[in-house]
Scaffold this motif. Structure first.
Motif, PDB file in Angstrom:
ATOM      1  N   VAL A 263       0.873  -1.176   0.000  1.00 35.30           N
ATOM      2  CA  VAL A 263       0.000   0.000   0.000  1.00 35.30           C
ATOM      3  C   VAL A 263       0.909   1.224   0.000  1.00 35.30           C
ATOM      4  N   GLN A 264       0.720   2.064  -1.020  1.00 34.89           N
ATOM      5  CA  GLN A 264       1.619   3.212  -1.175  1.00 34.89           C
ATOM      6  C   GLN A 264       0.841   4.522  -1.190  1.00 34.89           C
ATOM      7  N   ASP A 265       0.961   5.276  -0.121  1.00 36.31           N
ATOM      8  CA  ASP A 265       0.375   6.619  -0.019  1.00 36.31           C
ATOM      9  C   ASP A 265      -1.116   6.629  -0.388  1.00 36.31           C
ATOM     10  N   LEU A 266      -1.816   5.644   0.155  1.00 31.77           N
ATOM     11  CA  LEU A 266      -3.239   5.477  -0.169  1.00 31.77           C
ATOM     12  C   LEU A 266      -4.075   6.621   0.389  1.00 31.77           C
ATOM     13  N   LYS A 267      -4.914   7.175  -0.494  1.00 24.61           N
ATOM     14  CA  LYS A 267      -5.817   8.248  -0.067  1.00 24.61           C
ATOM     15  C   LYS A 267      -7.235   7.932  -0.495  1.00 24.61           C
ATOM     16  N   LYS A 268      -8.173   8.303   0.373  1.00 26.86           N
ATOM     17  CA  LYS A 268      -9.580   8.176   0.019  1.00 26.86           C
ATOM     18  C   LYS A 268     -10.350   9.330   0.635  1.00 26.86           C
ATOM     19  N   ALA A 269     -11.034  10.066  -0.209  1.00 24.66           N
ATOM     20  CA  ALA A 269     -11.895  11.142   0.277  1.00 24.66           C
ATOM     21  C   ALA A 269     -13.329  10.849  -0.139  1.00 24.66           C
ATOM     22  N   PHE A 270     -14.260  11.133   0.759  1.00 25.09           N
ATOM     23  CA  PHE A 270     -15.676  11.167   0.387  1.00 25.09           C
ATOM     24  C   PHE A 270     -16.044  12.644   0.381  1.00 25.09           C
ATOM     25  N   GLY A 271     -16.151  13.250  -0.787  1.00 23.54           N
ATOM     26  CA  GLY A 271     -16.366  14.698  -0.858  1.00 23.54           C
ATOM     27  C   GLY A 271     -15.221  15.409  -0.165  1.00 23.54           C
ATOM     28  N   ALA A 272     -15.571  16.254   0.801  1.00 26.09           N
ATOM     29  CA  ALA A 272     -14.533  17.027   1.502  1.00 26.09           C
ATOM     30  C   ALA A 272     -13.930  16.222   2.657  1.00 26.09           C
ATOM     31  N   ASN A 273     -14.481  15.046   2.913  1.00 21.72           N
ATOM     32  CA  ASN A 273     -14.030  14.241   4.055  1.00 21.72           C
ATOM     33  C   ASN A 273     -12.839  13.365   3.647  1.00 21.72           C
ATOM     34  N   GLN A 274     -11.646  13.799   4.023  1.00 20.94           N
ATOM     35  CA  GLN A 274     -10.433  13.047   3.685  1.00 20.94           C
ATOM     36  C   GLN A 274     -10.268  11.925   4.714  1.00 20.94           C
ATOM     37  N   VAL A 275     -10.779  10.738   4.355  1.00 23.01           N
ATOM     38  CA  VAL A 275     -10.833   9.644   5.336  1.00 23.01           C
ATOM     39  C   VAL A 275      -9.482   8.945   5.461  1.00 23.01           C
ATOM     40  N   LEU A 276      -8.835   8.667   4.331  1.00 25.76           N
ATOM     41  CA  LEU A 276      -7.494   8.086   4.355  1.00 25.76           C
ATOM     42  C   LEU A 276      -6.549   9.122   3.766  1.00 25.76           C
ATOM     43  N   ASP A 277      -5.519   9.445   4.511  1.00 23.89           N
ATOM     44  CA  ASP A 277      -4.700  10.608   4.151  1.00 23.89           C
ATOM     45  C   ASP A 277      -3.232  10.215   4.006  1.00 23.89           C
ATOM     46  N   GLY A 278      -3.015   9.181   3.158  1.00 23.05           N
ATOM     47  CA  GLY A 278      -1.631   8.783   2.921  1.00 23.05           C
ATOM     48  C   GLY A 278      -1.226   7.617   3.801  1.00 23.05           C
ATOM     49  N   ILE A 279      -1.746   6.447   3.460  1.00 26.67           N
ATOM     50  CA  ILE A 279      -1.416   5.232   4.218  1.00 26.67           C
ATOM     51  C   ILE A 279      -0.433   4.408   3.402  1.00 26.67           C
ATOM     52  N   SER A 280       0.677   4.065   4.016  1.00 19.81           N
ATOM     53  CA  SER A 280       1.668   3.209   3.355  1.00 19.81           C
ATOM     54  C   SER A 280       2.025   2.070   4.288  1.00 19.81           C
ATOM     55  N   THR A 281       1.934   0.859   3.774  1.00 26.08           N
ATOM     56  CA  THR A 281       2.359  -0.293   4.563  1.00 26.08           C
ATOM     57  C   THR A 281       2.460  -1.501   3.643  1.00 26.08           C
ATOM     58  N   ASP A 282       3.304  -2.449   3.996  1.00 24.43           N
ATOM     59  CA  ASP A 282       3.409  -3.694   3.240  1.00 24.43           C
ATOM     60  C   ASP A 282       2.901  -4.829   4.104  1.00 24.43           C
ATOM     61  N   ILE A 283       2.110  -5.691   3.514  1.00 26.44           N
ATOM     62  CA  ILE A 283       1.612  -6.861   4.236  1.00 26.44           C
ATOM     63  C   ILE A 283       2.219  -8.092   3.580  1.00 26.44           C
ATOM     64  N   CYS A 284       2.984  -8.825   4.355  1.00 27.55           N
ATOM     65  CA  CYS A 284       3.735  -9.959   3.813  1.00 27.55           C
ATOM     66  C   CYS A 284       2.980 -11.261   4.036  1.00 27.55           C
ATOM     67  N   GLN A 285       3.347 -12.243   3.221  1.00 24.52           N
ATOM     68  CA  GLN A 285       2.718 -13.563   3.328  1.00 24.52           C
ATOM     69  C   GLN A 285       2.883 -14.117   4.746  1.00 24.52           C
ATOM     70  N   GLY A 286       1.789 -14.620   5.301  1.00 25.83           N
ATOM     71  CA  GLY A 286       1.827 -15.233   6.626  1.00 25.83           C
ATOM     72  C   GLY A 286       1.658 -14.255   7.771  1.00 25.83           C
ATOM     73  N   GLU A 287       1.640 -12.963   7.463  1.00 25.20           N
ATOM     74  CA  GLU A 287       1.430 -11.980   8.534  1.00 25.20           C
ATOM     75  C   GLU A 287      -0.028 -11.975   8.988  1.00 25.20           C
ATOM     76  N   VAL A 288      -0.220 -11.668  10.253  1.00 21.29           N
ATOM     77  CA  VAL A 288      -1.557 -11.399  10.782  1.00 21.29           C
ATOM     78  C   VAL A 288      -1.516  -9.972  11.312  1.00 21.29           C
ATOM     79  N   VAL A 289      -2.119  -9.072  10.551  1.00 24.46           N
ATOM     80  CA  VAL A 289      -2.061  -7.651  10.895  1.00 24.46           C
ATOM     81  C   VAL A 289      -3.386  -7.258  11.531  1.00 24.46           C
ATOM     82  N   ALA A 290      -3.328  -6.797  12.770  1.00 23.03           N
ATOM     83  CA  ALA A 290      -4.536  -6.295  13.426  1.00 23.03           C
ATOM     84  C   ALA A 290      -4.572  -4.788  13.278  1.00 23.03           C
ATOM     85  N   ILE A 291      -5.752  -4.261  12.985  1.00 26.48           N
ATOM     86  CA  ILE A 291      -5.927  -2.810  12.842  1.00 26.48           C
ATOM     87  C   ILE A 291      -6.899  -2.338  13.908  1.00 26.48           C
TER      88      ILE A 291
END
Ligand code: ADP
Ligand code: MG
Length: 240
Positions: free
Chosen positions: A4-32
């Motif tokens: 994931v590279q500098d992911l952004k998502k806006a709904f109208g003026a609502n900038q919900v994701l503002d630059g998310i970068s992370t790598d998820i590798c095989q076998g990882e269990v990532v909790a958010i």
């Protein structure tokens, strides 16, 4: 597996994701984890393009799935998703629910899908429910079937969006136990959850999302015992 590279998502003026970068590798269990409304679901849904990003890139197994020329359905087959609401088809039996996608997409013959469904029903501990309808099951059983249905597609990664949040408390354990088994089997998993015990015990990495950004990420031990971000400290003080 997922970059994931500098992911952004806006709904109208609502900038919900503002630059998310992370790598998820095989076998990882990532909790958010993160406050309500912080964009956790939007992030998870972006990973299989249920939400179309307004910026940045997502590479799944090396392919940029945000490229409009990419056939997203081919990649979605490799990405299982389990929601808070189980979304089982009410007029189909449990076994039909599990068999449906692989047969409809012509990935398996009916016979193969039937055999796979039997295996999965055994794996989730519900072999006697093959011919039951979803309405006849408890919430915990429905969620275990929803997990089996996702696994029927032999996904490379499983995304879970608060899979136990809609369950009565006494049914949370059976679903977490199944997810723990899945993690032990080596499945790559990304899990949005409020279950701090699960995050601490099962995750290989925990992310804290707030204000559209990953504010902190660490091994569970460091994350919970030595949080650094002030917002994370405050969040943990409320939920632990
Ligand atoms: P979380 O899962 O962390 O609770 P969400 O990702 O569901 O947060 O939502 C983050 C923000 O995005 C919220 O302000 C929510 O209202 C907004 N949002 C989510 N989906 C949509 C949508 N389809 N249209 C408009 N706003 C949305
Ligand atoms: Mg959510």
């Amino acid at each position: 597996m997922i970059q994931v590279q500098d992911l952004k998502k806006a709904f109208g003026a609502n900038q919900v994701l503002d630059g998310i970068s992370t790598d998820i590798c095989q076998g990882e269990v990532v909790a958010i984890i993160g406050p309500s409304g912080s964009g956790k679901s939007t992030f998870l849904r972006s990973l299989n393009l249920l939400e179309v990003p307004t910026g940045g890139k997502i590479l799944f197994e090396g392919t940029d799935i945000t490229d409009p020329k990419v056939d997203i359905n081919r990649h979605r087959q490799k990405i299982g998703m389990v929601f808070q609401q189980f979304n089982l088809f009410p007029h189909k039996t449990v076994k039909q629910n599990i068999m449906m996608a692989p047969v409809a997409l012509k990935l398996m013959t009916k016979e193969e899908a039937s055999k796979r469904a039997d295996e999965l029903l055994a794996r989730v501990g519900l072999p006697d429910k093959a011919n039951a309808y979803p309405d006849m099951l408890s919430g915990g059983q429905k969620q275990r079937i929803a997990i089996a249905r996702s696994l029927a597609m032999n996904p490379d990664v499983m995304l879970f969006d608060e899979p136990t949040s809609a369950l009565d408390p006494e049914m949370v354990g059976e679903v977490l136990e199944l997810m723990k088994e899945l993690a032990k089997s080596g499945m790559t998993m990304v899990v949005v959850t409020h279950e701090m015990g699960f995050a601490r015990e099962v995750a290989t990495r925990v992310l804290f999302i707030d204000d559209g950004k990953i504010q902190e990420q660490n091994s569970p031990k460091e994350f919970f015992e030595n949080p650094k971000n002030p917002r994370l400290k405050e969040f943990l003080s409320k939920v632990l």
